[in-house]
Enzyme design. Structure first.
Site, PDB file in Angstrom:
ATOM      1  N   LEU B  69       0.815  -1.220   0.000  1.00 13.69           N
ATOM      2  CA  LEU B  69       0.000   0.000   0.000  1.00 13.69           C
ATOM      3  C   LEU B  69       0.844   1.263   0.000  1.00 13.69           C
ATOM      4  O   LEU B  69       0.305   2.361   0.044  1.00 13.69           O
ATOM      5  CB  LEU B  69      -0.942   0.005   1.216  1.00 13.69           C
ATOM      6  CG  LEU B  69      -1.986  -1.122   1.219  1.00 13.69           C
ATOM      7  CD1 LEU B  69      -2.822  -1.071   2.484  1.00 13.69           C
ATOM      8  CD2 LEU B  69      -2.877  -1.056  -0.021  1.00 13.69           C
ATOM      9  N   HIS B 185       8.986 -15.956   0.303  1.00 11.32           N
ATOM     10  CA  HIS B 185       9.087 -15.639  -1.136  1.00 11.32           C
ATOM     11  C   HIS B 185       9.984 -16.738  -1.703  1.00 11.32           C
ATOM     12  O   HIS B 185      11.199 -16.702  -1.517  1.00 11.32           O
ATOM     13  CB  HIS B 185       9.723 -14.258  -1.295  1.00 11.32           C
ATOM     14  CG  HIS B 185      10.017 -13.856  -2.706  1.00 11.32           C
ATOM     15  ND1 HIS B 185       9.058 -13.518  -3.609  1.00 11.32           N
ATOM     16  CD2 HIS B 185      11.203 -13.723  -3.360  1.00 11.32           C
ATOM     17  CE1 HIS B 185       9.627 -13.194  -4.767  1.00 11.32           C
ATOM     18  NE2 HIS B 185      10.925 -13.308  -4.640  1.00 11.32           N
ATOM     19  N   HIS B 238       3.002 -16.664  -3.670  1.00  9.01           N
ATOM     20  CA  HIS B 238       3.019 -16.668  -5.139  1.00  9.01           C
ATOM     21  C   HIS B 238       3.874 -17.758  -5.801  1.00  9.01           C
ATOM     22  O   HIS B 238       4.919 -17.464  -6.362  1.00  9.01           O
ATOM     23  CB  HIS B 238       3.345 -15.288  -5.737  1.00  9.01           C
ATOM     24  CG  HIS B 238       4.452 -14.508  -5.088  1.00  9.01           C
ATOM     25  ND1 HIS B 238       4.394 -13.140  -4.950  1.00  9.01           N
ATOM     26  CD2 HIS B 238       5.631 -14.893  -4.564  1.00  9.01           C
ATOM     27  CE1 HIS B 238       5.504 -12.731  -4.363  1.00  9.01           C
ATOM     28  NE2 HIS B 238       6.260 -13.757  -4.127  1.00  9.01           N
ATOM     29  N   ASP B 311      -1.294  -9.625  -5.098  1.00  8.18           N
ATOM     30  CA  ASP B 311       0.105  -9.189  -5.217  1.00  8.18           C
ATOM     31  C   ASP B 311       0.178  -7.715  -5.623  1.00  8.18           C
ATOM     32  O   ASP B 311       1.136  -7.300  -6.284  1.00  8.18           O
ATOM     33  CB  ASP B 311       0.862 -10.029  -6.255  1.00  8.18           C
ATOM     34  CG  ASP B 311       1.867 -10.968  -5.589  1.00  8.18           C
ATOM     35  OD1 ASP B 311       2.008 -10.904  -4.370  1.00  8.18           O
ATOM     36  OD2 ASP B 311       2.504 -11.752  -6.313  1.00  8.18           O
ATOM     37  N   GLY B 330       6.459  -5.481 -10.597  1.00  8.66           N
ATOM     38  CA  GLY B 330       5.206  -5.256  -9.876  1.00  8.66           C
ATOM     39  C   GLY B 330       4.029  -4.979 -10.784  1.00  8.66           C
ATOM     40  O   GLY B 330       4.169  -4.375 -11.845  1.00  8.66           O
TER      41      GLY B 330
END
Lengths: 321, 430
Positions: B69, B185, B238, B311, B330
């Protein structure tokens, strides 16, 4: 000067060899031929690009390629400006696109761009009004090098199709190798790549080439041996264990060259690391080495590229008028 | 006085109870008090706000278990305010923010800051992960117990893998004291170093350094052995590769306590989306091959992949309008999450309830949140959506401050009509 119809090269830029049709490659080579003759005269200048501005933007240091483009532009009568990383605003944090927009505002007709990142020249080309020539982007492409190599071979051997070329050394990090593979595949030259597996990119076999890890087998019967430069930082344990071991197994010397055809020719895009990828005896053998001729052809090829892309600019103007 | 909201004329979908029936929902003082056809049987109370869903679906508000955010430290890319707007527009009623903020969420004060900002904004529910190691450096553990008490839901180093097997072993051991979930990750950093896209023919053609699929499998494989050694609770974030999901499938069969999620771009796109150096297709981990993409779809359908997270990773133009190698990875994902997941349903890979489960009860359960269910006593968080209407993803219309999406103009089916948090409507389609 050779008459070339502008539709025979229908692109605004020269960003890579990949995707060019054989006829487009031959158009560029034929035009280059005429500039070889001109560059051998006492008066080397013509006014083809009179009034045109060429900016060489090199985000990566280069003497040979930049000088070659500069000479090419000047022999065609253009105003040539060089911008290199140490004087550019890049060091002050200006982004590539800001640089592109700034240069574009000066209305150059041609931008010759080298950048350490693959794809950077594509990105820049989208933002400028003039024509862009890729003078090398990262590991991706170096189209004028492939053209000058093809011209050199064609002049010496009379053609390109049916020949076998072995490209040897650091294929992974080489834009020269990629452009040459695309060009040779397009014109019907058979390609082998010879390198230790650490210097080969993934899935090389999908590129229409034969892959070898051993010089003797890789050079067997080839017409041309094209050596690639190995960067210093890759010699000491990261990709190969040592210079000594690399030269022993992958450096081109008379003994390894003996595997090729008896009259096989030797090429190198320069600058050479003597005693690393190539032995001086081979590099300096005037009967076998095309290395000096490659440099000469470089200027002619770049003249042809500048000339042809400028004609496209004219026809674009004409269309919009 | 009791505050009442009544949703009527809805197709009720609750994945946790496998409920799929017409009816309504009564929300009183922020909590669901009744659902089903009987809600309106005796008439609606006069003081209740009535929302006619017009036959659209009403499901638990989406729980997005991994977003960024921008706040604190990256407010030029996103804020809790703009990110909450984007979430609400995407039907997301709860988000969990990664700890890679500036300052990093490795201290109670940052957890409290985010909770306070979320209260001020008062739109969707904003939770946070705690950093697993101090400064995300992968060396010293953070105060996992203290951070968890302060509200950190689970622990991760965000987009960085915990590289040291020793540190990961201790994290998995220590976190058991607090029943804390460790989220990795999964990418072997040394093997992935300098890589910017998946290794293979396309990377070779583009002259871009590659990240082999094996980098994911190696890290998952190592971590699974550490789970076996410690008994810790492990979640792989992910996952993107056929090998990666195969390892997790096998571990689940053997009864180990491991879970994983993926993001829409890993089942909706493959490496070809990069085209000629499109930086909107640059993500970490990278977009993979078509075979990997299919394996991710299969793993979602057979339950190997437990959840889908957006994500959401907002990046401004300055971070993306760069040569591919220099651009930030991203994808901004909150507002395309539901329609992209609905592709799994429309393409016949999964029933609608199963798709919704990956976005509601499954992530909520993983993180110990009492959310993601339509049931009496639960929070009045609801998304009302039309699953079928054809539309296009339009990035210009995104509420997010950043527009870095490779999905612009993609034709999709499904549209969020209304998002309700604790009985309050926080988004209504125009």
């Amino acid at each position: 000067m050779a008459e070339v119809a502008s539709h025979s090269y229908p692109h605004r830029h020269l960003l890579g060899i990949e995707g060019l049709a054989p006829s487009e490659i031959f158009t560029l080579l034929d035009l280059s031929e005429s500039y070889v003759e001109q560059s051998r005269r006492d008066d080397k200048k013509v006014a083809v690009l009179k009034g045109r501005t060429v900016i060489n933007v090199f985000f990566e240091t280069s003497t040979r390629t930049r000088t070659s483009f500069e000479l090419a532009g000047k022999r065609l009568g253009a105003d040539v400006i060089n911008i290199s990383p140490d004087i550019s605003a890049i060091k002050k944090g200006e982004t590539l696109l800001d640089t592109a927009l700034t240069l574009n505002a000066m209305r150059p007709d041609l931008l010759v761009v080298r950048h350490p990142q693959s794809g950077a020249v594509h990105l820049l080309a989208e933002k400028v009004g003039g024509a862009v020539i890729n003078a090398g982007d990262g590991w991706h492409e170096h189209p004028t090098q492939a053209l000058l190599d093809a011209l050199t071979i064609r002049r010496r051997l009379g053609g390109l199709s049916g020949l076998t070329v072995a490209i040897c050394g650091d294929i992974m990090h080489s834009r020269v190798a990629r452009s040459n593979i695309h060009l040779f595949n397009t014109v019907g030259t058979r390609v082998r790549v010879v390198a230790p597996p650490t210097l080969l990119p993934a899935e090389m076999d999908r590129f229409g080439v034969e892959v070898f890890h051993e010089m003797q087998a890789g050079l067997d019967g080839v017409d041309i041996v094209m050596m690639l430069r190995l960067q210093t930082e890759r010699m000491q344990g990261s990709f190969v264990p040592s210079v000594r071991e690399y030269f022993r197994f992958f450096g081109l010397d008379a003994r390894k060259l003996a595997a090729a055809r008896p009259d096989a020719l030797v090429m190198h895009p320069g600058p050479m690391n003597r005693g690393v990828e190539i032995d001086s005896d081979v590099a300096d053998d005037i009967h076998r080495s095309l290395i000096q001729e490659q440099v000469e052809m470089g200027v002619a090829v770049r003249m042809a590229c500048l000339d042809l892309l400028t004609r496209k600019l004219q026809s674009n103007h004409a269309e919009t008028a | 006085m009791t505050k009442r909201t009544t949703l009527v004329n809805a197709r009720l979908l609750d994945p946790a109870s496998r409920l799929d029936m017409p009816g309504g929902i009564l929300i009183e003082d922020g909590r669901i008090t009744a659902i089903g056809p009987s809600v309106t049987a005796g008439g609606v109370q006069v003081d209740a706000a009535v929302i006619d869903c017009g036959g659209a679906c009403a499901a638990p508000g989406l729980v997005d278990m991994r977003v960024q955010l921008g706040e604190p430290g990256g407010e030029h890319k996103e804020t809790i305010d703009s990110g909450s707007l984007a979430a609400a527009a995407g039907g997301v009623t709860a988000v969990v923010a990664l700890p890679n903020t500036s300052p990093i969420i490795d201290d109670v004060h940052v957890v409290e800051f985010i909770a306070r900002r979320a209260r001020e904004v008062r739109r969707v529910k904003v939770f946070a992960y705690g950093a697993l190691t101090r400064g995300l450096k992968g060396e010293q553990l953070t105060e996992i117990g203290t951070l968890k008490n302060a509200g950190a839901l689970a622990f991760t180093d965000g987009l960085r893998a915990v590289s040291s097997a020793r540190v990961m072993r201790r994290a998995l051991s220590y976190a058991q004291t607090f029943d804390a979930l460790i989220v990795q990750h999964p990418e072997e950093p040394e093997l992935a170093r300098d890589g910017v896209m998946t290794e293979g023919e396309i990377a070779t053609r583009l002259g871009l350094p590659g990240i082999p699929a094996a980098a994911e499998a190696m890290m998952i494989d190592r971590d699974l052995r550490l789970v076996a050694l410690t008994g810790g609770r492990y979640h792989a974030a992910h996952v993107t590769t056929a090998e990666g999901v195969a390892l997790i499938r096998r571990a689940k069969r053997e009864g180990w306590h491991v879970t994983c999620d993926t993001a829409p771009h890993y089942f909706a796109l493959n490496e070809t989306s990069i085209g000629e150096y499109r930086t909107f297709g640059k993500v970490s981990p990278p977009l993979r091959t078509e075979a990997d993409r299919r394996a991710v779809v299969d793993a979602l359908a057979d339950g190997t992949i437990d959840a889908v997270a957006s994500d959401h990773d907002p990046q401004d133009q300055e971070s993306k309008r760069l040569p591919f190698g220099d651009a930030e990875p991203g994808i901004v994902g909150l507002e395309s999450l539901l329609p992209l997941c609905l592709e799994l349903y429309h393409n016949g890979h999964m029933p609608l309830l199963d798709v919704l489960e990956k976005l509601t009860s499954a992530p909520a359960d993983l993180l110990g949140l009492p959310l993601g269910r339509l049931a009496p006593g639960r929070a009045g968080d609801v998304v009302v959506f039309d699953p079928d209407s054809p539309t296009r993803i339009l990035v210009d219309a995104f509420r997010s401050k950043s527009k870095n999406s490779p999905f612009d103009r993609r034709p999709v089916q499904g549209r969020v009509l209304r998002t309700i948090v604790d009985g309050r409507t926080v988004f209504e389609a125009g």
